[in-house]
Scaffold this motif. Structure first.
Motif, PDB file in Angstrom:
ATOM      1  N   LEU A   1       0.898  -1.247   0.042  1.00 44.97           N
ATOM      2  CA  LEU A   1      -0.068  -0.073  -0.098  1.00 44.97           C
ATOM      3  C   LEU A   1       1.017   1.149  -0.090  1.00 44.97           C
ATOM      4  N   PHE A   2       0.940   2.029  -0.985  1.00 42.54           N
ATOM      5  CA  PHE A   2       1.815   3.082  -1.128  1.00 42.54           C
ATOM      6  C   PHE A   2       1.152   4.404  -0.587  1.00 42.54           C
ATOM      7  N   TYR A   3       1.464   4.965   0.316  1.00 43.96           N
ATOM      8  CA  TYR A   3       0.896   6.332   1.019  1.00 43.96           C
ATOM      9  C   TYR A   3       1.288   7.479   0.311  1.00 43.96           C
TER      10      TYR A   3
ATOM     11  N   LEU B   1       3.573  12.566 -12.091  1.00 42.62           N
ATOM     12  CA  LEU B   1       4.589  11.960 -12.584  1.00 42.62           C
ATOM     13  C   LEU B   1       5.679  11.508 -11.486  1.00 42.62           C
ATOM     14  N   HIS B   2       5.946  12.424 -10.518  1.00 45.63           N
ATOM     15  CA  HIS B   2       7.003  12.469  -9.487  1.00 45.63           C
ATOM     16  C   HIS B   2       6.410  11.053  -8.703  1.00 45.63           C
ATOM     17  N   GLU B   3       5.215  11.053  -8.305  1.00 44.36           N
ATOM     18  CA  GLU B   3       4.591  10.026  -7.719  1.00 44.36           C
ATOM     19  C   GLU B   3       4.651   8.752  -8.095  1.00 44.36           C
ATOM     20  N   THR B   4       4.280   8.552  -9.513  1.00 43.19           N
ATOM     21  CA  THR B   4       4.672   7.544 -10.329  1.00 43.19           C
ATOM     22  C   THR B   4       5.956   6.746 -10.071  1.00 43.19           C
ATOM     23  N   GLY B   5       6.962   7.539 -10.132  1.00 45.99           N
ATOM     24  CA  GLY B   5       8.334   7.292 -10.019  1.00 45.99           C
ATOM     25  C   GLY B   5       8.477   6.599  -8.435  1.00 45.99           C
ATOM     26  N   GLU B   6       7.858   7.329  -7.561  1.00 45.37           N
ATOM     27  CA  GLU B   6       8.031   7.241  -6.143  1.00 45.37           C
ATOM     28  C   GLU B   6       7.484   5.688  -5.965  1.00 45.37           C
ATOM     29  N   TYR B   7       6.225   5.547  -6.654  1.00 44.16           N
ATOM     30  CA  TYR B   7       5.417   4.247  -6.532  1.00 44.16           C
ATOM     31  C   TYR B   7       6.202   3.160  -7.204  1.00 44.16           C
ATOM     32  N   ILE B   8       6.750   3.072  -8.149  1.00 43.87           N
ATOM     33  CA  ILE B   8       7.491   2.165  -8.869  1.00 43.87           C
ATOM     34  C   ILE B   8       8.652   1.749  -7.946  1.00 43.87           C
ATOM     35  N   LEU B   9       9.512   2.878  -7.451  1.00 43.00           N
ATOM     36  CA  LEU B   9      10.602   2.534  -6.434  1.00 43.00           C
ATOM     37  C   LEU B   9      10.199   1.888  -5.190  1.00 43.00           C
TER      38      LEU B   9
ATOM     39  N   CYS C   1      14.425  -5.212  -3.932  1.00 40.93           N
ATOM     40  CA  CYS C   1      15.274  -4.648  -4.869  1.00 40.93           C
ATOM     41  C   CYS C   1      16.272  -3.880  -4.258  1.00 40.93           C
ATOM     42  N   GLN C   2      17.605  -3.902  -4.539  1.00 44.77           N
ATOM     43  CA  GLN C   2      18.697  -3.214  -3.996  1.00 44.77           C
ATOM     44  C   GLN C   2      19.246  -2.253  -4.907  1.00 44.77           C
ATOM     45  N   ARG C   3      18.795  -2.091  -6.131  1.00 44.99           N
ATOM     46  CA  ARG C   3      19.621  -1.131  -7.090  1.00 44.99           C
ATOM     47  C   ARG C   3      18.429  -0.494  -8.076  1.00 44.99           C
ATOM     48  N   ASP C   4      18.590   0.520  -8.775  1.00 42.68           N
ATOM     49  CA  ASP C   4      17.853   1.075  -9.806  1.00 42.68           C
ATOM     50  C   ASP C   4      17.691   0.300 -10.830  1.00 42.68           C
ATOM     51  N   ILE C   5      16.474  -0.191 -11.173  1.00 45.37           N
ATOM     52  CA  ILE C   5      16.027  -1.003 -12.488  1.00 45.37           C
ATOM     53  C   ILE C   5      15.513  -0.251 -13.388  1.00 45.37           C
ATOM     54  N   PHE C   6      14.447   0.774 -13.119  1.00 42.63           N
ATOM     55  CA  PHE C   6      13.766   1.575 -14.179  1.00 42.63           C
ATOM     56  C   PHE C   6      14.556   2.740 -14.348  1.00 42.63           C
TER      57      PHE C   6
ATOM     58  N   ARG D   1      -3.075   0.625 -11.374  1.00 43.77           N
ATOM     59  CA  ARG D   1      -3.504  -0.779 -11.841  1.00 43.77           C
ATOM     60  C   ARG D   1      -2.651  -0.946 -13.366  1.00 43.77           C
ATOM     61  N   LYS D   2      -2.843   0.238 -14.178  1.00 45.84           N
ATOM     62  CA  LYS D   2      -2.095   0.176 -15.441  1.00 45.84           C
ATOM     63  C   LYS D   2      -0.607   0.319 -15.253  1.00 45.84           C
ATOM     64  N   ILE D   3      -0.140   0.849 -14.109  1.00 45.87           N
ATOM     65  CA  ILE D   3       1.476   0.978 -13.941  1.00 45.87           C
ATOM     66  C   ILE D   3       1.941  -0.422 -13.546  1.00 45.87           C
ATOM     67  N   ASN D   4       0.994  -1.445 -12.790  1.00 47.28           N
ATOM     68  CA  ASN D   4       1.391  -2.618 -12.300  1.00 47.28           C
ATOM     69  C   ASN D   4       1.626  -3.408 -13.486  1.00 47.28           C
ATOM     70  N   ASN D   5       0.575  -3.195 -14.501  1.00 47.27           N
ATOM     71  CA  ASN D   5       0.480  -4.376 -15.649  1.00 47.27           C
ATOM     72  C   ASN D   5       1.593  -4.090 -16.629  1.00 47.27           C
ATOM     73  N   ILE D   6       2.105  -2.675 -16.848  1.00 42.32           N
ATOM     74  CA  ILE D   6       3.064  -2.355 -17.892  1.00 42.32           C
ATOM     75  C   ILE D   6       4.483  -2.782 -17.277  1.00 42.32           C
ATOM     76  N   CYS D   7       4.644  -2.455 -15.754  1.00 39.29           N
ATOM     77  CA  CYS D   7       6.001  -2.467 -15.274  1.00 39.29           C
ATOM     78  C   CYS D   7       6.135  -4.095 -15.002  1.00 39.29           C
ATOM     79  N   ASP D   8       5.120  -5.019 -14.800  1.00 42.06           N
ATOM     80  CA  ASP D   8       5.187  -6.314 -14.709  1.00 42.06           C
ATOM     81  C   ASP D   8       5.750  -7.106 -15.843  1.00 42.06           C
ATOM     82  N   LEU D   9       5.018  -6.462 -17.057  1.00 44.85           N
ATOM     83  CA  LEU D   9       5.548  -7.156 -18.425  1.00 44.85           C
ATOM     84  C   LEU D   9       6.839  -6.543 -18.809  1.00 44.85           C
ATOM     85  N   ALA D  10       7.262  -5.415 -18.429  1.00 49.71           N
ATOM     86  CA  ALA D  10       8.524  -4.908 -18.911  1.00 49.71           C
ATOM     87  C   ALA D  10       9.623  -5.507 -18.174  1.00 49.71           C
ATOM     88  N   LEU D  11       9.448  -6.021 -16.937  1.00 51.58           N
ATOM     89  CA  LEU D  11      10.343  -6.838 -16.256  1.00 51.58           C
ATOM     90  C   LEU D  11      10.517  -8.376 -16.867  1.00 51.58           C
ATOM     91  N   LEU D  12       9.380  -8.665 -17.132  1.00 53.23           N
ATOM     92  CA  LEU D  12       9.474 -10.142 -18.115  1.00 53.23           C
ATOM     93  C   LEU D  12      10.175  -9.973 -19.400  1.00 53.23           C
TER      94      LEU D  12
END
Length: 276
Positions: A22-24, A193-201, A209-214, A231-242
């Motif tokens: 849960l991202f506050y 945009l800033h929060e999107t980056g924080e959410y991914i991190l 994770c112990q390093r910058d991936i994105f 939800r869209k962020i999750n879908n895209i980031c999950d597939l990008a990792l794959l």
């Protein structure tokens, strides 16, 4: 599948309501504060609205989980497009009360007694209705008015949270007796945009994770295609990792995000080495 490649302990972008994810961010923290305030101050009815995929269900499920820990009796109704008697049955079932072979009046009395007994013991009963905009029978909404009329001397013994897409506000407005009982409301906004980056991190960190991936460009590309909807962020980031795992990439860059977006649209790249 890709966890060990990226040195992760688990998948970071699953669309599940695990509380540790849960991202506050500012908007979610405000929503959570208002949900708690609606209970502690006996506001009766709160509306929580937001676009689909914006995290309403995630926030509500975690709110239910935390308030149960505090001793509240909480019902979470996930599929509320029901006839009035079915709606009451669903609530009683959530509270593990007997609802079979009972008339509507008997169901209401059973629920009323439960609510008043909780109040007598110093607790408030909470009913959270998710996807409330899907309720097509106005009389089902009117049942909530009847429940909210249950009264104690010193406070409202029941709190109802209606969560749904923005059109929920208009739905409630059409039921004047319910609209008059709205004590609090909040509309979840998408991440910037800033929060999107924080959410991914944040999600990556919670997954070990112990390093910058994105890369920064990758985050911008994610935001451009999601408008900050989790939800869209999750879908895209999950597939990008794959995809990155399949290509042997060191980082997830703009190129991988674009491939993930096209893949999710159904425009699969012919040079892709891994099938999702």
């Amino acid at each position: 599948m890709y966890e060990s490649y990226w040195n992760l302990l688990e998948k970071p972008f699953q669309n599940i309501s695990d509380p540790k994810f849960l991202f506050y961010g500012e908007t979610y923290e405000e929503a959570y504060i208002r949900l708690l305030y609606s209970v502690t101050e006996s506001k009766g009815l709160m509306l929580l609205t937001g676009e689909g995929g914006n995290g309403k269900t995630f926030v509500c499920k975690n709110f239910c989980r935390e308030t149960r820990k505090q001793g509240y009796q909480v019902a979470f109704i996930a599929n509320p497009d029901l006839e009035p008697i079915e709606f009451l049955q669903s609530i009683l079932s959530e509270f593990k009360l007997e609802y079979r072979n009972k008339s509507k009046l008997e169901l209401f009395k059973e629920l009323e007694n439960f609510i008043l007994e909780n109040a007598k013991n110093g607790s408030t009963t909470i009913i959270v209705v998710d996807e409330a905009q899907s309720i097509s029978n106005q009389k089902t909404l009117e049942e909530l008015c009847v429940l909210l009329n249950i009264d104690c001397i010193d406070r409202i013994p029941i709190n109802v949270v209606l969560a749904g897409k923005p059109e929920l506000s208009q739905t409630v407005l059409q039921v004047s007796s319910l609209h008059e009982r709205v004590g609090l409301r909040y509309r979840l906004r998408p991440l910037n945009l800033h929060e999107t980056g924080e959410y991914i991190l944040f999600r990556l960190d919670k997954s070990g994770c112990q390093r910058d991936i994105f890369t920064a460009d990758a985050v911008k590309e994610v935001y451009e295609h999601t408008n900050g909807l989790p939800r869209k962020i999750n879908n895209i980031c999950d597939l990008a990792l794959l995809l990155g795992y399949g290509e042997g990439s060191i980082v997830v860059d703009k190129h991988l995000i674009k491939k993930a977006v096209e893949d999710l649209k159904g425009n699969v790249y012919s040079d892709r080495t891994v099938s999702a």
